[in-house]
Motif scaffolding. Sequence first.
Motif, PDB file in Angstrom:
ATOM      1  N   THR A  63     -44.641  65.862  62.444  1.00  0.00           N
ATOM      2  CA  THR A  63     -46.084  65.612  62.446  1.00  0.00           C
ATOM      3  C   THR A  63     -46.397  64.381  63.286  1.00  0.00           C
ATOM      4  O   THR A  63     -45.489  63.619  63.658  1.00  0.00           O
ATOM      5  N   GLY A  64     -47.687  64.163  63.536  1.00  0.00           N
ATOM      6  CA  GLY A  64     -48.093  62.994  64.306  1.00  0.00           C
ATOM      7  C   GLY A  64     -47.651  61.685  63.680  1.00  0.00           C
ATOM      8  O   GLY A  64     -47.040  60.840  64.362  1.00  0.00           O
ATOM      9  N   PRO A  65     -47.933  61.453  62.388  1.00  0.00           N
ATOM     10  CA  PRO A  65     -47.476  60.212  61.757  1.00  0.00           C
ATOM     11  C   PRO A  65     -45.952  60.050  61.777  1.00  0.00           C
ATOM     12  O   PRO A  65     -45.444  58.953  62.013  1.00  0.00           O
ATOM     13  N   GLN A  66     -45.225  61.148  61.525  1.00  0.00           N
ATOM     14  CA  GLN A  66     -43.763  61.057  61.581  1.00  0.00           C
ATOM     15  C   GLN A  66     -43.300  60.694  62.992  1.00  0.00           C
ATOM     16  O   GLN A  66     -42.466  59.800  63.169  1.00  0.00           O
ATOM     17  N   ASN A  67     -43.842  61.377  63.988  1.00  0.00           N
ATOM     18  CA  ASN A  67     -43.422  61.113  65.352  1.00  0.00           C
ATOM     19  C   ASN A  67     -43.885  59.732  65.810  1.00  0.00           C
ATOM     20  O   ASN A  67     -43.184  59.057  66.573  1.00  0.00           O
ATOM     21  N   GLY A  68     -45.080  59.299  65.351  1.00  0.00           N
ATOM     22  CA  GLY A  68     -45.546  57.962  65.701  1.00  0.00           C
ATOM     23  C   GLY A  68     -44.635  56.893  65.144  1.00  0.00           C
ATOM     24  O   GLY A  68     -44.347  55.892  65.816  1.00  0.00           O
ATOM     25  N   THR A  69     -44.146  57.104  63.913  1.00  0.00           N
ATOM     26  CA  THR A  69     -43.195  56.162  63.334  1.00  0.00           C
ATOM     27  C   THR A  69     -41.885  56.172  64.115  1.00  0.00           C
ATOM     28  O   THR A  69     -41.277  55.119  64.356  1.00  0.00           O
ATOM     29  N   ALA A  70     -41.449  57.369  64.546  1.00  0.00           N
ATOM     30  CA  ALA A  70     -40.226  57.465  65.349  1.00  0.00           C
ATOM     31  C   ALA A  70     -40.408  56.810  66.711  1.00  0.00           C
ATOM     32  O   ALA A  70     -39.492  56.169  67.228  1.00  0.00           O
ATOM     33  N   ILE A  71     -41.601  56.966  67.303  1.00  0.00           N
ATOM     34  CA  ILE A  71     -41.882  56.295  68.577  1.00  0.00           C
ATOM     35  C   ILE A  71     -41.799  54.784  68.397  1.00  0.00           C
ATOM     36  O   ILE A  71     -41.211  54.067  69.223  1.00  0.00           O
ATOM     37  N   ALA A  72     -42.397  54.295  67.298  1.00  0.00           N
ATOM     38  CA  ALA A  72     -42.295  52.862  67.020  1.00  0.00           C
ATOM     39  C   ALA A  72     -40.835  52.456  66.869  1.00  0.00           C
ATOM     40  O   ALA A  72     -40.413  51.403  67.361  1.00  0.00           O
ATOM     41  N   GLY A  73     -40.046  53.311  66.203  1.00  0.00           N
ATOM     42  CA  GLY A  73     -38.626  53.032  66.067  1.00  0.00           C
ATOM     43  C   GLY A  73     -37.911  53.014  67.402  1.00  0.00           C
ATOM     44  O   GLY A  73     -37.023  52.192  67.643  1.00  0.00           O
ATOM     45  N   ASP A  74     -38.294  53.927  68.296  1.00  0.00           N
ATOM     46  CA  ASP A  74     -37.722  53.967  69.640  1.00  0.00           C
ATOM     47  C   ASP A  74     -38.108  52.743  70.443  1.00  0.00           C
ATOM     48  O   ASP A  74     -37.324  52.186  71.202  1.00  0.00           O
ATOM     49  N   TYR A  75     -39.360  52.344  70.292  1.00  0.00           N
ATOM     50  CA  TYR A  75     -39.934  51.297  71.146  1.00  0.00           C
ATOM     51  C   TYR A  75     -39.566  49.900  70.665  1.00  0.00           C
ATOM     52  O   TYR A  75     -39.362  48.992  71.473  1.00  0.00           O
ATOM     53  N   LEU A  76     -39.508  49.717  69.338  1.00  0.00           N
ATOM     54  CA  LEU A  76     -39.161  48.407  68.789  1.00  0.00           C
ATOM     55  C   LEU A  76     -37.648  48.263  68.825  1.00  0.00           C
ATOM     56  O   LEU A  76     -36.956  48.446  67.834  1.00  0.00           O
ATOM     57  N   SER A  77     -37.167  47.937  69.973  1.00  0.00           N
ATOM     58  CA  SER A  77     -35.728  47.910  70.217  1.00  0.00           C
ATOM     59  C   SER A  77     -35.169  46.529  69.900  1.00  0.00           C
ATOM     60  O   SER A  77     -35.833  45.667  69.340  1.00  0.00           O
ATOM     61  N   ALA A  78     -33.915  46.326  70.276  1.00  0.00           N
ATOM     62  CA  ALA A  78     -33.297  45.014  70.100  1.00  0.00           C
ATOM     63  C   ALA A  78     -34.078  43.945  70.848  1.00  0.00           C
ATOM     64  O   ALA A  78     -34.122  42.784  70.443  1.00  0.00           O
ATOM     65  N   ALA A  79     -34.715  44.335  71.960  1.00  0.00           N
ATOM     66  CA  ALA A  79     -35.517  43.387  72.718  1.00  0.00           C
ATOM     67  C   ALA A  79     -36.676  42.876  71.882  1.00  0.00           C
ATOM     68  O   ALA A  79     -37.016  41.695  71.906  1.00  0.00           O
ATOM     69  N   SER A  80     -37.294  43.780  71.116  1.00  0.00           N
ATOM     70  CA  SER A  80     -38.458  43.399  70.328  1.00  0.00           C
ATOM     71  C   SER A  80     -38.090  42.425  69.213  1.00  0.00           C
ATOM     72  O   SER A  80     -38.791  41.449  68.972  1.00  0.00           O
ATOM     73  N   PHE A  81     -36.993  42.713  68.543  1.00  0.00           N
ATOM     74  CA  PHE A  81     -36.651  41.907  67.371  1.00  0.00           C
ATOM     75  C   PHE A  81     -35.834  40.676  67.739  1.00  0.00           C
ATOM     76  O   PHE A  81     -36.163  39.559  67.338  1.00  0.00           O
ATOM     77  N   LEU A  82     -34.779  40.858  68.500  1.00  0.00           N
ATOM     78  CA  LEU A  82     -33.891  39.743  68.817  1.00  0.00           C
ATOM     79  C   LEU A  82     -34.395  38.940  70.015  1.00  0.00           C
ATOM     80  O   LEU A  82     -34.499  37.722  69.962  1.00  0.00           O
ATOM     81  N   GLY A  83     -34.721  39.650  71.105  1.00  0.00           N
ATOM     82  CA  GLY A  83     -35.082  38.965  72.343  1.00  0.00           C
ATOM     83  C   GLY A  83     -36.403  38.239  72.277  1.00  0.00           C
ATOM     84  O   GLY A  83     -36.515  37.085  72.715  1.00  0.00           O
ATOM     85  N   ILE A  84     -37.442  38.883  71.722  1.00  0.00           N
ATOM     86  CA  ILE A  84     -38.769  38.263  71.723  1.00  0.00           C
ATOM     87  C   ILE A  84     -38.833  37.102  70.738  1.00  0.00           C
ATOM     88  O   ILE A  84     -39.400  36.046  71.055  1.00  0.00           O
ATOM     89  N   VAL A  85     -38.265  37.269  69.551  1.00  0.00           N
ATOM     90  CA  VAL A  85     -38.233  36.147  68.607  1.00  0.00           C
ATOM     91  C   VAL A  85     -37.510  34.960  69.233  1.00  0.00           C
ATOM     92  O   VAL A  85     -37.965  33.800  69.135  1.00  0.00           O
ATOM     93  N   GLY A  86     -36.396  35.234  69.918  1.00  0.00           N
ATOM     94  CA  GLY A  86     -35.676  34.163  70.589  1.00  0.00           C
ATOM     95  C   GLY A  86     -36.465  33.552  71.728  1.00  0.00           C
ATOM     96  O   GLY A  86     -36.483  32.323  71.914  1.00  0.00           O
ATOM     97  N   ALA A  87     -37.161  34.390  72.498  1.00  0.00           N
ATOM     98  CA  ALA A  87     -37.954  33.882  73.622  1.00  0.00           C
ATOM     99  C   ALA A  87     -39.081  32.976  73.136  1.00  0.00           C
ATOM    100  O   ALA A  87     -39.375  31.947  73.747  1.00  0.00           O
ATOM    101  N   ILE A  88     -39.740  33.350  72.026  1.00  0.00           N
ATOM    102  CA  ILE A  88     -40.809  32.512  71.475  1.00  0.00           C
ATOM    103  C   ILE A  88     -40.220  31.224  70.904  1.00  0.00           C
ATOM    104  O   ILE A  88     -40.789  30.137  71.080  1.00  0.00           O
TER     105      ILE A  88
END
Length: 545
Positions: A63-88
């Motif tokens: 469904t749309g909500p399921q796939n949207g959550t999966a897209i967020a999972g795809d998009y929120l990569s190691a860069a989002s969590f590790l790299g951006i927190v470190g960059a800030i």
Amino acid sequence: MISPLTAGPFLPLQTTESTRVGEPWLNITIFGLFVAITLVIVLRASRNNKTAADYYAAGRSFTGPQNGTAIAGDYLSAASFLGIVGAIAINGYDGFLYSIGFLVAWLVALLLVAELLRNTGKFTMADVLSFRLQQRPVRIAAAITTLAVCFFYLLAQMAGAGGLVSLLLGIDDRVGQSLVIAVVGILMIIYVLIGGMKGTTWVQIIKAFLLITGAFIMTVWVLAIHDFNFSTLLGAAIETSGNAAITSPGLQYGLTGTTRLDFISLALALVFGTAALPHVLMRFYTVPTAKEARRSVVWAIWLIGAFYLFTLVLGYGASALIGAERILAAPGAVNSAAPLLAFELGGPLLLGLISAVAFATILAVVAGLTITAAASFAHDIYANVIRRGKVDPDGEVKVARRTVVVIGLLSILGGIGASGQNVAFLVALAFAVAASANLPTILYSLFWRKFNTQGAMWSMYGGLGSAILLIALSPVVSGGETSMIKGADFSIFPLNNPGIVSIPLAFFLGWLGTTLSKRTEDPLVQAEMEVRSLTGVGAEKAVDH
């Protein structure tokens, strides 16, 4: 050691001082539990993988909500969590520019490509690009650009995996980190071989929930320590860093004219790259209708937007509670900010949980990237170019699975080479390649009736070639203290990100190639593509012209 206040966009380990946090046995136990649970989920999902549509597009059953959550999972990569927190944590306001760029980019994807691609294509980006153009040359070019983008993105995830697990296990030598990256690569191969897109999607949904929940808990915790007053948090970050500039623009990108240009180049890559990332585009085919594709993107925007607000608090929280010196001294350097903050807040248990989530993030993203690259080769090159469409779905899926193994091995080798780099920065390079090689051709194909095969070839190869050449000749690869190749200096392009040159060049080459070509494509096929993209009529049919 390089000063954290003047450091560049990526920072490898700058000191031999070893920093181990948490209890290695606890971290390994939590990792093992996550891997065991997700493998069971993947095995259960794999029972329904009977056709190519099941393996590539999860049977279009989400469904749309399921796939949207999966897209967020795809998009929120190691860069989002590790790299951006470190960059800030290290560069303050300028590090948050990654979050802003990644989020704004979704508006481009929503308004320009999501629904139209879902209606026009079947499994891959090349289905859309070759709909009204010549099949063989366009599919080959699209497969090459897809593989290139996936490879750059895989480098970032593998580098993040090495830094994260090295921190948790106290491994600060190159051999140990290389072994960690190899283990991650092998796990990735297993996930994709067994589960296909359906298993990968469920792993991403679970991972997205855990990642956003974990980030939310840490965000509330950091704010509670500072009386839920963001100004108090900023003041603590300034006090720990000893530099008020950490809360102002320009600490990283306002130093010189070159760094300002680098910022513009980065912004272009982030905003335009998202709409051309093959592994994100492929997600639009896992839903049954165009309406669900739109819902997917809307859900993804809300989830991703909330998460990026959390990264602002977490980054400044790491700066205030940990300090740049300790972050840069840890194995994984700048990528260690989020795990170190978790340890500071909740001790070994929270560190183990948050790190398992980050590890899940890496595994899920690399699995999505790998299946995208394998699908591109098997569907576009093998089935439609080599076999000219005369292959049964089972044979195509077998080739895809063999391709998974090859891509996995290559990504392990590349990840070892990129170990120690800031993963947010490496992902920005992948975005630049995607925006240069894919986006112009996607937009021209969807919106310009006169666009033809020669324009597509010039745009894709020109954008891809210029982006990779400029990266190779930039300080990213040689000529700097933090370059990938130590001791060499053949950098003649001054910017770290090529987007400001390669993206406009790709658009120009697409226009020029079309204008200079005397070939005109079939107007009936063009009309069919226009109707299908806008209405979704016939979207389930095979795309073979």
